[in-house]
Design an enzyme around this catalytic site. Structure first.
Site, PDB file in Angstrom:
ATOM      1  N   GLN A 106       0.835  -1.202   0.000  1.00 31.30           N
ATOM      2  CA  GLN A 106       0.000   0.000   0.000  1.00 31.30           C
ATOM      3  C   GLN A 106       0.866   1.247   0.000  1.00 31.30           C
ATOM      4  O   GLN A 106       0.365   2.351  -0.090  1.00 31.30           O
ATOM      5  CB  GLN A 106      -0.867   0.021   1.264  1.00 31.30           C
ATOM      6  CG  GLN A 106      -1.797  -1.147   1.358  1.00 31.30           C
ATOM      7  CD  GLN A 106      -2.229  -1.399   2.810  1.00 31.30           C
ATOM      8  OE1 GLN A 106      -3.180  -0.811   3.287  1.00 31.30           O
ATOM      9  NE2 GLN A 106      -1.520  -2.262   3.499  1.00 31.30           N
ATOM     10  N   ASN A 107       2.185   1.066   0.141  1.00 33.13           N
ATOM     11  CA  ASN A 107       3.079   2.220   0.254  1.00 33.13           C
ATOM     12  C   ASN A 107       3.328   2.856  -1.107  1.00 33.13           C
ATOM     13  O   ASN A 107       3.474   2.163  -2.107  1.00 33.13           O
ATOM     14  CB  ASN A 107       4.406   1.795   0.879  1.00 33.13           C
ATOM     15  CG  ASN A 107       4.210   1.240   2.278  1.00 33.13           C
ATOM     16  OD1 ASN A 107       3.190   1.513   2.910  1.00 33.13           O
ATOM     17  ND2 ASN A 107       5.156   0.454   2.752  1.00 33.13           N
ATOM     18  N   ASP A 109       5.939   4.926  -1.549  1.00 30.04           N
ATOM     19  CA  ASP A 109       7.308   5.436  -1.498  1.00 30.04           C
ATOM     20  C   ASP A 109       8.266   4.746  -2.464  1.00 30.04           C
ATOM     21  O   ASP A 109       9.407   5.182  -2.627  1.00 30.04           O
ATOM     22  CB  ASP A 109       7.861   5.347  -0.060  1.00 30.04           C
ATOM     23  CG  ASP A 109       7.713   3.947   0.538  1.00 30.04           C
ATOM     24  OD1 ASP A 109       7.683   2.960  -0.239  1.00 30.04           O
ATOM     25  OD2 ASP A 109       7.615   3.833   1.769  1.00 30.04           O
ATOM     26  N   HIS A 124      -1.590   1.246  -4.359  1.00 35.85           N
ATOM     27  CA  HIS A 124      -1.958   2.661  -4.224  1.00 35.85           C
ATOM     28  C   HIS A 124      -1.081   3.557  -5.095  1.00 35.85           C
ATOM     29  O   HIS A 124      -1.008   4.764  -4.876  1.00 35.85           O
ATOM     30  CB  HIS A 124      -1.880   3.118  -2.770  1.00 35.85           C
ATOM     31  CG  HIS A 124      -2.931   2.499  -1.891  1.00 35.85           C
ATOM     32  ND1 HIS A 124      -2.902   2.551  -0.525  1.00 35.85           N
ATOM     33  CD2 HIS A 124      -4.053   1.806  -2.212  1.00 35.85           C
ATOM     34  CE1 HIS A 124      -3.963   1.919  -0.029  1.00 35.85           C
ATOM     35  NE2 HIS A 124      -4.664   1.440  -1.034  1.00 35.85           N
ATOM     36  N   CYS A 132       0.367  13.203 -16.656  1.00 35.61           N
ATOM     37  CA  CYS A 132      -0.560  14.266 -17.048  1.00 35.61           C
ATOM     38  C   CYS A 132      -1.997  13.810 -16.778  1.00 35.61           C
ATOM     39  O   CYS A 132      -2.333  12.640 -16.963  1.00 35.61           O
ATOM     40  CB  CYS A 132      -0.370  14.583 -18.523  1.00 35.61           C
ATOM     41  SG  CYS A 132      -1.489  15.862 -19.110  1.00 35.61           S
ATOM     42  N   THR A 195       0.820  -3.445   8.571  1.00 38.58           N
ATOM     43  CA  THR A 195      -0.446  -2.877   8.086  1.00 38.58           C
ATOM     44  C   THR A 195      -1.581  -3.265   9.016  1.00 38.58           C
ATOM     45  O   THR A 195      -1.584  -4.365   9.573  1.00 38.58           O
ATOM     46  CB  THR A 195      -0.766  -3.325   6.643  1.00 38.58           C
ATOM     47  OG1 THR A 195      -2.068  -2.833   6.297  1.00 38.58           O
ATOM     48  CG2 THR A 195      -0.741  -4.833   6.480  1.00 38.58           C
ATOM     49  N   ALA A 238       9.221  -4.891  12.034  1.00 36.43           N
ATOM     50  CA  ALA A 238       9.543  -5.761  10.895  1.00 36.43           C
ATOM     51  C   ALA A 238      11.020  -5.686  10.511  1.00 36.43           C
ATOM     52  O   ALA A 238      11.596  -6.680  10.065  1.00 36.43           O
ATOM     53  CB  ALA A 238       8.679  -5.381   9.697  1.00 36.43           C
TER      54      ALA A 238
HETATM   55 ZN   LIG Z   1      -0.508  16.490 -21.085  1.00 37.68          ZN
END
Ligand SMILES: [Zn+2]
Length: 254
Positions: A106-107, A109, A124, A132, A195, A238
Site C-alpha cells: 500500500q506504500n 514510497d 496505491h 498528465c 499494516t 519488521a
Molecule cells: Zn498532457
C-alpha cells in the site's frame, strides 16, 4: 520479543515456500523514520492540515480536479516532511533477498522496488512518478522542491499529478489486474507486515489463505483486522524480525 523457536518454525515454512506473498503497509517503513499516515504519531493524526482543512479532502481526486494548487501545496509539504527519511531499511532488503517473493504494498514510497524486489504490486500507486491528467505524458519525479504549484504538462499544459491514488479515487486497474492474476496462481505462504489491514483488498488474501489452510504470519506492533485469522502473530518491528526469518530460511535452503 518473539522467541527463537517461533522464528525458526516460520523460517522453515519460508525455506519450503515456492510462492510467498508479502503484504506490506506504512509500518514496514517505520524503521526508516517514515511516520504512518494515521494513528498515534501519524502524519495525519489530527486529520487537519496547516490551513485547518481535512487531509482527506485536500488529498482527494476531487480537489485535484477543482483546486489543484491546494492538493499540490499539501503534496509538497508531505514530500518535505518525508525528505531524506524515506529510505530502504532491513525489512525491505530482507524481502528483496527472496527472488520468488510477490509483494503487495500500500506504500507509495517506491522502496520495495528500490530495495530490488522484482514482483511488486503497488496497489496505491507511486509518488515517484508524475503523469498528465489529460494526455499520456509521464516522467519520474526526483525533484519535489523545485516543482511549480501546480506543475503542468510540457506537452498539453494540463495539470500533472503524482501516480499515486488520492482519497476517493479508484485503485489503478493495471495493479488490480496483476493482483487478480497473482491470486489466481496462488500462494503457499502469506505474510502481512506493518499494516492494520483495514482495506478489504489487503485483508482478503490473508483470509483466503487462512481458509485454504495456507500458513499465515502477521508482523505488526499492535493487533490488526486480520490478527484473529493468522497462524503466527509477531508483535514488533519488521526491520528487526524479518531479516532474522529470511536469513535462517536462506541458510536452510542450503
Ligand atoms: Zn498532457
Amino acid at each position: 520479543m518473539t522467541d527463537t523457536h517461533t522464528l525458526d518454525e516460520i523460517a522453515e515454512l519460508l525455506a519450503l515456500a515456492r510462492r510467498p506473498l508479502f503484504i506490506t503497509g506504512a509500518g514496514i517503513s517505520a524503521a526508516s523514520g517514515l511516520p504512518t499516515y494515521r494513528g498515534t504519531g501519524g502524519l495525519y493524526a489530527n486529520g487537519l492540515n496547516e490551513e485547518g482543512l481535512p487531509y482527506e479532502d485536500v488529498l482527494s481526486g476531487y480537489m485535484l480536479r477543482t483546486r489543484p494548487e491546494l492538493t499540490w501545496r499539501e503534496l509538497l509539504r508531505m514530500a518535505q516532511r518525508l525528505a531524506g527519511r524515506a529510505q530502504v531499511n532491513e525489512a525491505h532488503r530482507a524481502i528483496a533477498a527472496l527472488p520468488h517473493a510477490v509483494v503487495l504494498t500500500q506504500n507509495v514510497d517506491g522502496l520495495h522496488l528500490e530495495a530490488g524486489s522484482r514482483n511488486v504490486i503497488e496497489i496505491h500507486g507511486n509518488l515517484r512518478e508524475l503523469h498528465c491528467t489529460v494526455c499520456t505524458y509521464r516522467r519520474p519525479n526526483e525533484d519535489w522542491q523545485n516543482l511549480p504549484i501546480p506543475p503542468r504538462c510540457p506537452e498539453c499544459g494540463a495539470v500533472l499529478r503524482p501516480s499515486a491514488v488520492l482519497f476517493g479515487e479508484p485503485l489503478p486497474p493495471e495493479a488490480l489486474t496483476r493482483l487478480d492474476e497473482e491470486l489466481a496462481r496462488g500462494f503457499d505462504l502469506v505474510f502481512s507486515v506493518g499494516t492494520t489491514s483495514l482495506f478489504p483488498y489487503i485483508a482478503e488474501p490473508v483470509a483466503l489463505a487462512a481458509s485454504a489452510g495456507i500458513p499465515t504470519i502477521e508482523i505488526n506492533p499492535e493487533p490488526t483486522a486480520v490478527s484473529h485469522l493468522v497462524d503466527y502473530r509477531l508483535r514488533g518491528d519488521a526491520a528487526q524480525i524479518l531479516p532474522r526469518i529470511v536469513e535462517t530460511a536462506r541458510s536452510r535452503e542450503g
